[in-house]
Design an enzyme around this catalytic site. Structure first.
Site, PDB file in Angstrom:
ATOM      1  CE  LYS A  14      -6.157   1.902  -0.551  1.00 29.03           C
ATOM      2  NZ  LYS A  14      -6.760   1.841   0.745  1.00 29.03           N
ATOM      3  CE  LYS A  66      -3.683   2.375   2.536  1.00 32.80           C
ATOM      4  NZ  LYS A  66      -4.655   2.275   3.642  1.00 32.80           N
TER       5      LYS A  66
HETATM    6  N1  LIG Z   1      -7.765   1.637   3.699  1.00 32.81           N
HETATM    7  C1  LIG Z   1      -8.643   1.989   2.679  1.00 32.81           C
HETATM    8  C2  LIG Z   1      -8.225   3.162   1.907  1.00 32.81           C
HETATM    9  O1  LIG Z   1      -7.251   3.829   2.263  1.00 32.81           O
HETATM   10  C3  LIG Z   1      -9.004   3.476   0.666  1.00 32.81           C
HETATM   11  C4  LIG Z   1      -8.417   4.560  -0.124  1.00 32.81           C
HETATM   12  C5  LIG Z   1      -9.244   5.046  -1.270  1.00 32.81           C
HETATM   13  O2  LIG Z   1     -10.176   4.441  -1.772  1.00 32.81           O
HETATM   14  O3  LIG Z   1      -8.891   6.149  -1.697  1.00 32.81           O
END
Ligand SMILES: NCC(=O)CCC(=O)O
Ligand SMILES: [Mg+2]
Length: 321
Positions: A247, A194
């Protein structure tokens, strides 16, 4: 001319026959934002056509998702300010909003695969993913809380926990506690790679969870790094993650492919809020064809190696498939 590549592109039938990547409803995890209250379905200002639901309306929404063929959800909660503290105490409340959301969904649609976000930021008075001391986010005390939080979600009925915090060693802590408590089938979808991305802005709007000071660069990854993503991911698998995640999505498809070629567990991609909102905004202005660009993006994520995609576009997309 011995070879004419265009032969295999002459009509939609042959293009369909040779197509290497296709999207199905099975590919999606639907992120859901949950709030306290009754009869609430409020649009998130920076995420057009995406909503926060109170539990009564959440029930209706998950039934609709199921009928569309969307069978996995990932829950996020918006915690009232008066319940936030530095240790994320409310995260362990067995009658907390998350725990009730899990039960609500399982009661409404028992077969729905329910995943829960595990991180302290929605519960933290500082808006950080861990316990803060002298401006630093503590690693080891945080991972112990995350393990207890995961157990609490599983006890409420969650099928998978999805730790999104990026503390070191938290997968092991979570896995050990789940084993010790005999939750042998509880899954872990780890946010293994992440990145500290600027694309999370609208999400922090949705949960009112922006960091109160500083940024998240001491725990989330530097967007400049590739080899580190492999290291993080292999570690999480060794610590007991069933599935791993990259992510955000689009800017990181090189990472997705590299991880896909390296590991033998399913790889997920989170197409994040900023990716969603950029397209919504451009489409609103008439600058991009919303549906075509959406499907192109989702196809690219899958082509890069994603087995599943957490996406705010899930509902829009399956309606077109
Ligand atoms: N832990 C979940 C997220 O940080 C989601 C971020 C996003 O959709 O921008
Ligand atoms: Mg890690």
């Amino acid at each position: 001319m011995l070879i004419r590549n265009r032969r295999l592109r002459t009509n939609e039938v042959i293009r369909g026959l040779v197509r290497e990547t296709s999207l199905t409803p099975n590919d999606f995890i639907v992120p859901l934002f949950v709030v306290e209250g009754k009869n609430i379905k409020e649009e998130i200002a920076s995420m057009p056509n995406y909503f926060r639901y109170s539990l009564d309306l959440l029930e209706k929404e998950v039934k609709e998702l199921w009928d569309l063929g969307l069978k996995s959800v990932l829950i996020f909660v918006k915690v009232p300010d008066n319940l936030k503290d530095n240790k994320g105490t409310e995260a362990l409340n067995k009658d907390g909003l998350m725990q009730r959301a899990v039960k609500t969904i399982k009661d409404a649609v028992p077969e729905m695969l329910v995943m829960t976000d595990v991180a302290l930021d929605p519960y933290s008075s500082y808006g950080h993913d861990g316990i803060v001391e002298n401006g630093y986010i503590l690693n080891d005390p945080t991972k112990e809380v995350l393990a207890k939080m995961s157990l609490s979600h599983v006890q409420a009925g969650a099928d998978f926990v999805a730790p999104s915090d990026m503390m070191d060693g938290r997968i092991k802590a979570i896995r050990e506690l789940l084993e010790q408590e005999k939750h042998f089938n509880a899954g872990i979808l780890s946010y293994s790679a992440k990145y500290a991305s600027a694309f999370y802005g609208p999400f922090r709007d949705a949960l009112d969870s922006a960091p109160g000071f500083g940024d998240k660069k001491t725990y989330q990854m530097d967007p400049a790094n590739r080899e580190e993503a492999i290291k993080e991911t292999l570690q999480d698998i060794e610590e007991g993650a069933d599935m791993v995640m990259v992510k955000p999505g689009l800017c990181y498809l090189d990472i997705v492919r590299e991880i896909k070629n390296t590991v033998n567990v399913p790889v997920a991609v989170y197409q994040v809020s900023g990716e969603y909102s950029m397209l919504k905004a451009a489409a609103e202005k008439g600058w991009l064809d919303h549906d075509a660009v959406m499907l192109e993006q989702l196809t690219a994520i899958k082509r890069a190696g994603a087995q599943m995609i957490a996406s705010y576009f899930a509902k829009d997309a399956v309606k077109l498939l």
